[in-house]
Scaffold this motif. Sequence first.
Motif, short mmCIF file in Angstrom:
data_model
loop_
_atom_site.label_atom_id
_atom_site.label_comp_id
_atom_site.label_asym_id
_atom_site.label_seq_id
_atom_site.Cartn_x
_atom_site.Cartn_y
_atom_site.Cartn_z
N LEU A 1 0.92 -1.45 0.11
CA LEU A 1 0.04 -0.13 0.12
C LEU A 1 1.03 1.39 0.00
O LEU A 1 0.58 2.30 -0.65
N PHE A 2 2.08 1.28 0.59
CA PHE A 2 2.76 2.41 0.84
C PHE A 2 3.63 2.72 -0.13
O PHE A 2 4.35 3.49 -0.19
N SER A 3 3.85 1.64 -1.09
CA SER A 3 4.91 1.79 -2.26
C SER A 3 4.29 2.60 -3.58
O SER A 3 3.20 3.13 -3.52
N THR A 4 5.13 2.96 -4.36
CA THR A 4 4.68 3.68 -5.61
C THR A 4 5.18 2.79 -6.85
O THR A 4 6.13 1.91 -6.96
N GLY A 5 4.79 2.99 -8.15
CA GLY A 5 5.32 2.42 -9.27
C GLY A 5 4.40 1.52 -9.67
O GLY A 5 3.26 1.09 -9.25
N GLU A 6 5.01 0.37 -10.72
CA GLU A 6 4.00 -0.38 -11.24
C GLU A 6 3.98 -1.56 -10.42
O GLU A 6 4.39 -1.78 -9.20
N ARG A 7 3.18 -2.67 -10.61
CA ARG A 7 2.66 -3.92 -9.71
C ARG A 7 3.88 -4.54 -9.46
O ARG A 7 4.09 -4.84 -8.22
N ARG A 8 5.08 -4.85 -10.17
CA ARG A 8 6.08 -5.58 -10.17
C ARG A 8 7.14 -4.96 -8.87
O ARG A 8 7.71 -5.57 -8.32
N THR A 9 7.00 -3.72 -8.97
CA THR A 9 7.87 -2.75 -7.96
C THR A 9 7.15 -2.69 -6.91
O THR A 9 7.73 -3.05 -5.66
N ARG A 10 5.94 -2.76 -6.59
CA ARG A 10 5.17 -2.74 -5.38
C ARG A 10 5.25 -4.25 -4.65
O ARG A 10 5.37 -4.26 -3.64
N TRP A 11 5.29 -5.21 -5.64
CA TRP A 11 5.30 -6.50 -5.03
C TRP A 11 6.89 -6.72 -4.41
O TRP A 11 7.05 -7.36 -3.41
N ALA A 12 7.79 -6.01 -5.16
CA ALA A 12 9.13 -6.25 -4.66
C ALA A 12 9.15 -5.47 -3.25
O ALA A 12 9.76 -6.07 -2.45
N THR A 13 8.62 -4.28 -3.21
CA THR A 13 8.80 -3.68 -1.85
C THR A 13 7.88 -4.26 -0.82
O THR A 13 8.29 -4.07 0.27
N ALA A 14 6.91 -5.02 -1.17
CA ALA A 14 5.90 -5.64 -0.16
C ALA A 14 6.85 -6.79 0.43
O ALA A 14 6.66 -7.16 1.46
N LEU A 15 7.34 -7.62 -0.54
CA LEU A 15 8.05 -8.58 0.00
C LEU A 15 9.27 -8.60 0.83
O LEU A 15 9.87 -9.62 1.45
N ILE A 16 10.11 -7.37 0.38
CA ILE A 16 11.23 -7.30 1.53
C ILE A 16 10.72 -6.66 2.79
O ILE A 16 11.67 -6.73 3.66
N GLN A 17 9.70 -6.27 2.99
CA GLN A 17 9.22 -5.65 4.22
C GLN A 17 9.03 -6.59 5.31
O GLN A 17 9.59 -6.29 6.73
N PRO A 18 8.44 -7.96 5.37
CA PRO A 18 8.37 -8.83 6.34
C PRO A 18 9.61 -9.53 6.98
O PRO A 18 9.78 -10.12 7.96
N CYS A 19 10.78 -9.48 6.04
CA CYS A 19 11.94 -10.30 6.46
C CYS A 19 12.89 -9.40 6.99
O CYS A 19 13.27 -8.47 7.03
N SER A 20 13.37 -10.19 8.41
CA SER A 20 14.08 -9.53 9.10
C SER A 20 15.51 -9.64 9.12
O SER A 20 15.95 -10.92 8.82
N ASN A 21 16.52 -8.95 9.04
CA ASN A 21 17.83 -8.82 9.25
C ASN A 21 18.58 -9.74 10.29
O ASN A 21 18.42 -9.03 11.32
N SER A 22 18.57 -11.08 10.39
CA SER A 22 18.74 -11.58 11.93
C SER A 22 20.12 -11.32 12.39
O SER A 22 20.01 -11.44 13.56
N GLY A 23 20.99 -10.97 11.63
CA GLY A 23 22.48 -10.69 12.37
C GLY A 23 22.41 -9.60 13.55
O GLY A 23 22.83 -9.99 14.44
#
Length: 289
Positions: free
Chosen positions: A220-242
């Motif tokens: 919802l908070f992303s901009t651009g075409e669908r493939r870009t919005r899916w890219a920004t959506a899918l990186i958000q729930p993943c945590s940098n565990s280090g």
Amino acid sequence: MEIISSLFNVILMVFIVTTMLTAGFNTTLEQLGAVLSRLGLVAAVLVTGFLVRPLVGWGIAEVFGLAVPAYVAMVLVWSCPGAPFGAKLVMTAKADLQSGAVLQVLMAAIGSLTFAPTANLIIGAADLGSDVSLPVWDLIRTVALLQLLPFVIGMMVRHWTPERAEEFGGFTAKVSGQTFLVVLAGALLGSWSEVVGLIGSTVLIAAIVASVVMIGIGWLFSTGERRTRWATALIQPCSNSGPAFAAVAIAFGNDPAILGAITAILLFQIVVGLPTASFVGRRRAAAAG
């Protein structure tokens, strides 16, 4: 036991350093500049990752009334955006890989500086007890040294000698993947009873809910075409565990209860993210065919 803990911490450091070196070896200045030029997209992703994301983790920990170790784990994990696994989800979804990968690396690099103060601010506001706090400056120095510096070195090597970067990147990627498995296995072995005890608990439900919420907000908070919005959506729930594992080692003496909760939350981020990315990828492939 002390020897095992020291060995775990050494392997953890190797994992963090090789992960960020790999990210640097695979990032060109041109790619970084191309993505950074899209100011609206960058602003949306950074606000989501560094403001909304920690608040979602904190809010869900409050809503589910988690015990202190699980509460701390939720705060630590959701204050760490920029996991390399996020780029793999973008690839699986056949989304905008260049934007997703560069933004993931950017969040990891910035997060090396923001993680400790963000998590400590939330822990203090949550009033979990006077003995629950983070050594902010120690963590900033440690995580910046282990994350930001290797990333910059890797990116400079890529800029000056692309052939060397490709050669070194293949090696560091293998080491990163193998040490990540060792870190997860070590966390599981060191806190297996705590992890087993979490099965069917509200901690796992909280992890699932937070992951789903962040995918939705990332879209919802992303901009651009669908493939870009899916890219920004899918990186958000993943945590940098280090940084999260480093915080447990430095601030909490590798507390098994916190380690177990972090490990379980990370696993369930994958449980939510991978099927979502696979579903999106299949739909995109069907539409293209």
